[in-house]
Design an enzyme around this catalytic site. Structure first.
Site, short mmCIF file in Angstrom:
data_model
loop_
_atom_site.label_atom_id
_atom_site.label_comp_id
_atom_site.label_asym_id
_atom_site.label_seq_id
_atom_site.Cartn_x
_atom_site.Cartn_y
_atom_site.Cartn_z
N GLN A 123 0.85 -1.19 0.00
CA GLN A 123 0.00 0.00 0.00
C GLN A 123 0.88 1.23 0.00
OE1 GLN A 123 -2.22 0.69 3.63
NE2 GLN A 123 -3.79 -0.64 2.78
N SER A 126 1.01 6.37 2.78
CA SER A 126 1.66 7.34 3.68
C SER A 126 2.88 7.97 3.03
CB SER A 126 2.12 6.64 4.96
OG SER A 126 1.05 6.00 5.58
N GLU A 241 -9.91 -2.60 7.54
CA GLU A 241 -8.56 -2.84 8.10
C GLU A 241 -8.62 -2.77 9.63
OE1 GLU A 241 -5.50 -0.18 6.71
OE2 GLU A 241 -3.93 -1.25 7.80
N GLU A 372 -4.77 8.17 18.86
CA GLU A 372 -5.42 9.48 19.01
C GLU A 372 -6.48 9.68 17.94
OE1 GLU A 372 -2.20 8.93 18.93
OE2 GLU A 372 -1.42 9.64 20.86
C1 LIG Z 1 2.69 -1.55 11.47
C2 LIG Z 1 2.44 -0.45 10.49
C3 LIG Z 1 2.16 -0.74 9.17
C4 LIG Z 1 1.96 0.29 8.25
N1 LIG Z 1 1.76 -0.04 6.95
C5 LIG Z 1 1.58 0.93 6.04
C6 LIG Z 1 1.45 0.61 4.66
O1 LIG Z 1 1.51 -0.56 4.26
N2 LIG Z 1 1.27 1.61 3.77
C7 LIG Z 1 1.19 2.92 4.16
O2 LIG Z 1 0.97 3.77 3.31
N3 LIG Z 1 1.36 3.28 5.47
C8 LIG Z 1 1.55 2.31 6.41
N4 LIG Z 1 1.75 2.64 7.73
C9 LIG Z 1 1.79 4.05 8.10
C10 LIG Z 1 0.60 4.48 8.94
O3 LIG Z 1 -0.57 4.56 8.16
C11 LIG Z 1 0.97 5.82 9.56
O4 LIG Z 1 2.08 5.61 10.41
C12 LIG Z 1 -0.17 6.39 10.38
O5 LIG Z 1 -1.22 6.79 9.53
C13 LIG Z 1 0.30 7.60 11.21
O6 LIG Z 1 0.94 8.53 10.40
P1 LIG Z 1 2.39 9.11 10.76
O7 LIG Z 1 3.28 7.96 11.08
O8 LIG Z 1 2.78 10.05 9.69
O9 LIG Z 1 2.18 9.89 12.11
P2 LIG Z 1 1.53 11.34 12.26
O10 LIG Z 1 0.28 11.43 11.48
O11 LIG Z 1 2.59 12.37 12.01
O12 LIG Z 1 1.16 11.33 13.79
C14 LIG Z 1 2.15 11.52 14.81
C15 LIG Z 1 1.41 11.56 16.15
O13 LIG Z 1 0.51 12.68 16.17
C16 LIG Z 1 -0.82 12.25 16.44
N5 LIG Z 1 -1.78 13.03 15.66
C17 LIG Z 1 -1.74 13.29 14.33
N6 LIG Z 1 -2.83 14.00 13.95
C18 LIG Z 1 -3.57 14.17 15.07
C19 LIG Z 1 -4.82 14.80 15.34
N7 LIG Z 1 -5.52 15.40 14.36
N8 LIG Z 1 -5.31 14.77 16.61
C20 LIG Z 1 -4.61 14.16 17.61
N9 LIG Z 1 -3.41 13.56 17.42
C21 LIG Z 1 -2.91 13.55 16.17
C22 LIG Z 1 -0.85 10.80 16.00
O14 LIG Z 1 -1.87 10.09 16.67
C23 LIG Z 1 0.53 10.32 16.39
O15 LIG Z 1 0.59 10.01 17.76
C24 LIG Z 1 1.97 1.65 8.67
C25 LIG Z 1 2.26 1.95 10.00
C26 LIG Z 1 2.51 0.93 10.91
C27 LIG Z 1 2.85 1.30 12.32
#
Ligand SMILES: Cc1cc2nc3c(=O)[nH]c(=O)nc-3n(C[C@H](O)[C@H](O)[C@H](O)COP(=O)(O)OP(=O)(O)OC[C@H]3O[C@@H](n4cnc5c(N)ncnc54)[C@H](O)[C@@H]3O)c2cc1C
Length: 388
Positions: A123, A126, A241, A372
């Site tokens: 996928q 991100s 999912e 969150e």
């Molecule tokens: C095991 C695993 C598998 C994954 N597999 C895939 C994949 O196959 N393909 C893919 O595309 N992505 C994948 N991901 C990525 C995943 O979708 C993102 O990590 C997730 O959406 C969070 O985005 P970020 O890491 O950019 O964190 P951010 O969005 O930057 O968030 C950082 C922190 O801020 C908090 N936060 C952000 N916005 C808000 C808000 N509006 N209110 C309150 N708190 C907030 C979050 O909860 C988090 O604690 C995977 C992640 C993991 C851990």
């Protein structure tokens, strides 16, 4: 297909006992063209051939009459209970999106290859600056003849190191409202201009990758759904999912008994075991109460699936309850390990499992929506709370 779910579970259990591929650690991925990769593909193929996977697909594409969402949940729970290798979320989401949005030609080309495990999917959603807020994505797909040229960077792409196909979302119209200018694509991962770099995690394994796209040429046949209609494609799969992460709660009893074994094997400086100490007993009692709570929450979700015959809208509650409890249990296990002077031999394997869980468990609180974000969804969609 048995409508008696207990009979269906029994059938799955004996299938797993006969041919199941054991999962040694969660979050472990294998290199491309390795023996392990071939074994995993073989196991996935046998799940399709036996009719356990793909049973919910439309009848013309191999779906089975009488299939209910609760069959999917039973399958997931039994695979987890039996420690068997799980079908990959990314493949399940891809098939869901292809069935819902694909052209007839895309279905004909792609669905049989999912069934035969010839195609593993990843996928490509991100990005470094677009995770929870996916609509901020910046990867561009610019018109080029009858197709597009794609440039940008994706990250956290599970399985990209061995995936054959990727489900990509990219910005096709930067001038409109940001959710409206996104298109979904099905992308062969061997196209020129795609570079995949695995990311080594603190577990020591490399589950995710960075994926760089540099002028990747996609044709009209790669567009999934409508041009600029990608938001609908990507959100359609996310609910399912989340729905089944709670299925992991079937592991909680075993995790709790592992905690007791660890407390029995962890020696204190005075030679006693951790289990003999009142403060440890109090922590274990709290942990047990939490485990029982989560089991009730997840059971409630299952009952709703049975009653409503649809995928649960309260999957997020089960996801949050399981993933946060999992983290709490691993923290308690680490406390037991770090406060002990030694671990008896018969506790070493269990301690090793807890180390891995401790490092991996947090990932589950992030994937499919960080805690969150899930709390926000529960507040808005289930409790109908006003926006703050
Ligand atoms: C095991 C695993 C598998 C994954 N597999 C895939 C994949 O196959 N393909 C893919 O595309 N992505 C994948 N991901 C990525 C995943 O979708 C993102 O990590 C997730 O959406 C969070 O985005 P970020 O890491 O950019 O964190 P951010 O969005 O930057 O968030 C950082 C922190 O801020 C908090 N936060 C952000 N916005 C808000 C808000 N509006 N209110 C309150 N708190 C907030 C979050 O909860 C988090 O604690 C995977 C992640 C993991 C851990």
């Amino acid at each position: 297909m048995p409508t008696d779910i207990e009979a269906y579970r029994e059938q799955i259990r004996s299938f797993i006992a006969d041919q199941g591929l054991r999962l040694h650690r969660e979050g472990v991925r294998v290199p491309r063209d390795s023996d392990e990769e071939r074994t995993i593909r073989g196991w996935l193929r046998s799940l399709y051939e036996a009719g356990y996977l793909g049973a919910g697909w439309p009848p013309g594409w191999g779906g089975r009459p009488g299939h209910l969402p609760v069959h999917d949940l039973a399958l997931m729970e039994e695979l987890i209970r039996g420690d068997a290798y799980r079908p990959l979320d990314q493949v399940m989401l891809a098939s869901h999106a292809i069935i819902a949005f694909g052209t007839e030609k895309q279905k004909q080309e792609l669905l049989p290859r999912i069934r035969s495990a010839e195609h593993i999917w990843c996928q490509l959603f991100s990005e470094p600056d677009a995770g929870s807020d996916l609509a901020a994505l910046r990867t561009r797909a610019e018109p080029d003849g009858d197709g597009f040229l794609v440039t940008g960077q994706k990250i956290w792409s599970t399985d990209a190191q061995w995936a054959d196909m990727g489900m990509l979302v990219a910005r096709t119209d930067p001038a409109v409202e940001r959710h409206a200018g996104i298109t979904a694509f099905v992308v062969p991962m061997n196209l020129p201009g795609i570079e995949v770099r695995p990311i080594r995690e603190m577990t020591g394994f490399a589950e995710f990758c960075e994926v760089f796209l540099d002028g990747v040429r996609l044709g009209p046949e790669h567009v999934l759904g409508d041009v600029n209609g990608g938001w609908k494609v990507l959100t359609s799969g996310l609910a399912s999912e989340r729905a089944f992460v709670g299925a992991n709660a079937v592991q909680l009893d075993r995790m709790f008994s592992d905690l007791i074994s660890l407390a029995t094997a962890a020696r204190q400086p005075d030679g006693t075991t951790a289990l003999e100490h009142e403060d440890v007993q109090a922590h274990l009692a709290t942990a047990l109460a939490r485990v029982e709570e989560v089991k009730l929450i997840v059971r409630d979700t299952v009952d709703r699936i049975l009653d409503d015959n649809e995928h649960p809208s309260d999957g997020p509650v089960a996801k949050l309850a399981y993933t946060e409890t999992n983290v709490a249990l691993t923290e308690l296990a680490m406390q037991l390990i770090t406060s002990s002077t030694s671990i008896d031999d018969d506790g070493l394997e269990i301690a090793d499992r807890w180390y891995h869980n401790y490092l991996w468990g947090r990932a589950l609180t992030i994937s499919g929506g960080a805690s969150e974000i899930i709390r926000g969804i529960i507040g808005r969609q289930l409790l109908h709370l006003p926006r703050a």
